[in-house]
Write an enzyme that holds these catalytic residues in place. Structure first.
Site, mmCIF file in Angstrom:
data_model
loop_
_atom_site.group_PDB
_atom_site.id
_atom_site.type_symbol
_atom_site.label_atom_id
_atom_site.label_comp_id
_atom_site.label_asym_id
_atom_site.label_seq_id
_atom_site.Cartn_x
_atom_site.Cartn_y
_atom_site.Cartn_z
ATOM 1 N N ASP A 162 13.219 14.878 11.495
ATOM 2 C CA ASP A 162 12.622 13.608 11.932
ATOM 3 C C ASP A 162 12.610 12.616 10.771
ATOM 4 O O ASP A 162 11.645 11.870 10.579
ATOM 5 C CB ASP A 162 11.212 13.815 12.494
ATOM 6 C CG ASP A 162 10.686 12.586 13.231
ATOM 7 O OD1 ASP A 162 11.493 11.716 13.589
ATOM 8 O OD2 ASP A 162 9.454 12.492 13.436
ATOM 9 N N HIS A 179 9.491 12.903 22.784
ATOM 10 C CA HIS A 179 8.360 12.783 21.866
ATOM 11 C C HIS A 179 7.107 12.813 22.725
ATOM 12 O O HIS A 179 6.911 11.946 23.573
ATOM 13 C CB HIS A 179 8.439 11.466 21.085
ATOM 14 C CG HIS A 179 7.291 11.226 20.159
ATOM 15 N ND1 HIS A 179 7.479 10.821 18.854
ATOM 16 C CD2 HIS A 179 5.944 11.340 20.315
ATOM 17 C CE1 HIS A 179 6.299 10.686 18.269
ATOM 18 N NE2 HIS A 179 5.356 10.993 19.149
ATOM 19 N N ASN A 208 15.680 4.194 18.785
ATOM 20 C CA ASN A 208 14.700 3.114 18.579
ATOM 21 C C ASN A 208 15.022 2.283 17.338
ATOM 22 O O ASN A 208 14.220 2.149 16.412
ATOM 23 C CB ASN A 208 13.274 3.658 18.518
ATOM 24 C CG ASN A 208 13.092 4.767 17.505
ATOM 25 O OD1 ASN A 208 13.996 5.556 17.256
ATOM 26 N ND2 ASN A 208 11.906 4.837 16.927
ATOM 27 N N HIS A 258 9.543 17.926 17.568
ATOM 28 C CA HIS A 258 8.517 17.991 16.516
ATOM 29 C C HIS A 258 7.117 18.436 16.989
ATOM 30 O O HIS A 258 6.164 17.668 16.954
ATOM 31 C CB HIS A 258 8.419 16.676 15.757
ATOM 32 C CG HIS A 258 8.376 15.408 16.550
ATOM 33 N ND1 HIS A 258 7.646 15.244 17.695
ATOM 34 C CD2 HIS A 258 8.984 14.202 16.327
ATOM 35 C CE1 HIS A 258 7.803 14.011 18.133
ATOM 36 N NE2 HIS A 258 8.611 13.366 17.319
#
Length: 446
Positions: free
Chosen positions: A311, A179, A95, A237
């Site tokens: 992250d 995610h 991204n 995460h």
């Protein structure tokens, strides 16, 4: 022929700690033994008595912001910070701007890294609602995997069409990293608190807005879809104890089809820290309760959670210093991840062997990284020397991130990374990153 000999180190590798020497020739570990004599007058000897030698860390989730967002960070600046923290290989997310959602844009990122990275590198290819044809072109031996945003995406990278999602899971044999946060739940919560507070929502409501429910709904759907389609799924995460119930610890990692990671900030911080840290610890998924933090740590120890990552996602202090709705989520972590985990070691919460397993061995197993992640003869010499009894304090003048700040600023760590070797080259020593770029493109044994 370049030779390096590391003498008298406490080697931490494959569940053992033992005293030994390591000989490196032309970037490859050639010998590991109790006592190795220099085989050439030109050998560069490092006396490591009193220090621990670990495999280089493989961080499977970073955002280095290049291309397009280079006011926050670059591959050059953040890979330098990474090697200072003992991270010798990283996998970067798609991204950026432009997004890595075509083969052409992905290869442009590899080209940048080949000219600027201090550490070894790979990149995730980004999935969207309409780029399945491009996904199917990705070479799984040369690319870390596929990243899907099932929540909290930028640009057009939210994959929210369930029909498309199932097609992707069914069609690709790439490792899918996800995610997981449910956008509908988050939007409803945001509406409630925006109506009450306007834009200046109290930061301690962040884990209420991006709630346990939002995380669990999305994670459980992804896991169910992976089971249905047989896809290889890695959930990034985790932030809640409830989500850990979705994952298995009854089979070896190499045989798992569904895996998960936990990040440093979800192990270190809790919602009790928002009053002091404010938006500096605003992440997606949110840092949640102390109970969640403890449950995540327990799941890490009992192997329901397989990997520790960062992250790493820097923003400028100016960007962070905004009201809740305008302050971006994410923070810099690569330089301080290992020192933070070593604090838990000093507290007796985790062993050195377990830290190495979760930060070095397991990412190599999970992503099938070729000849890295271990101290083994024939493997690439990605190595770090750590002094467990050499305290230092995180402060402005030793922070290497381009953004210039850290959520750990003011923290005193008992342990420090003293030396980092990438492909047998000394790239970092005692707060100094050496000139010269020694990172290589990661390859995958698939």
């Amino acid at each position: 022929m370049q030779q390096v000999l590391i003498k008298d180190a406490q080697i931490v590798n494959e569940g053992k700690v033992f005293t030994g020497d390591v000989l490196i020739i032309d970037g490859i570990i050639r010998e590991i033994a109790e006592n190795i004599s220099a085989k050439s007058p030109d050998v560069n000897i490092f006396h490591a008595e009193g220090k621990h030698l670990l495999p280089g860390i493989i961080d499977d989730q970073v955002h280095f912001r290049e291309p397009g967002l280079t006011h926050k960070a670059t591959i050059a600046t953040e890979s330098a910070a990474a090697v200072a923290g003992g991270i010798t290989s990283f996998i970067e997310m798609p991204n950026t701007n432009p997004q890595a959602t075509t083969i052409e844009k992905l290869e442009e990122k590899f080209a940048i890294a080949s000219k600027t990275s201090h550490a070894n590198y790979s990149f995730m290819f980004g999935g969207t609602n309409d780029n399945l044809d491009e996904i199917l072109k990705v070479d799984k031996k040369k690319v870390a995997g596929l990243k899907l945003f099932l929540g909290s995406s930028t640009g057009n990278m939210l994959v929210d069409d369930e029909e498309v999602l199932e097609k992707i899971f069914s069609a690709t044999d790439l490792l899918i990293s996800a995610h997981c946060e449910d956008e509908n739940t988050i939007r409803k919560n945001m509406e409630i608190y925006t109506e009450r507070y306007g834009e200046d929502i109290p930061i301690n409501l962040h884990p209420i807005i991006r709630s346990e429910e939002a995380c669990y709904i999305s994670s459980s759907k992804a896991v169910a879809l992976a089971k249905k389609t047989g896809a290889r799924l890695h959930v990034f995460h985790l932030s809640t104890g409830k989500e850990t119930e979705l994952f298995d610890n009854t089979i070896p990692l190499k045989d798992k089809k569904i895996t998960a990671e936990v990040c440093i900030h979800h192990l270190w911080f809790s919602d009790e820290d928002y009053d002091e840290k404010g938006t500096l610890i605003k992440w997606n998924p949110a840092v949640k309760t102390e109970t969640d933090r403890k449950q995540l740590f327990q799941a890490l120890l009992d192997d329901r959670l397989d990997v520790i990552a960062t992250d790493h996602a820097p923003h400028t202090l100016e960007e962070k210093d905004n009201v809740y709705t305008k302050a971006p989520s994410g923070g810099p972590l690569v330089q301080h991840a290992l020192p933070a985990m070593l604090e838990f070691y000093h507290e007796g919460a985790i062993s050195l062997e377990k830290i190495v397993e979760k930060m070095c061995h397991n990412p190599a197993i999970l992503f099938e990284v070729e000849k890295r992640g271990y101290i083994r003869e024939g493997y690439k010499a990605d190595l770090i020397l750590v002094d467990l009894n050499n305290p230092w304090t995180v402060q402005k003048d030793n922070i290497l991130y381009k953004c210039g700040w850290s959520p750990f600023e003011g923290t005193t760590f008992k342990s420090r990374v003293t030396h980092t070797f990438v492909n047998g080259n000394l790239v970092y020593k005692n707060f100094k990153v050496y000139e010269g770029l020694h990172g290589e493109r990661l390859t995958f044994d698939r």
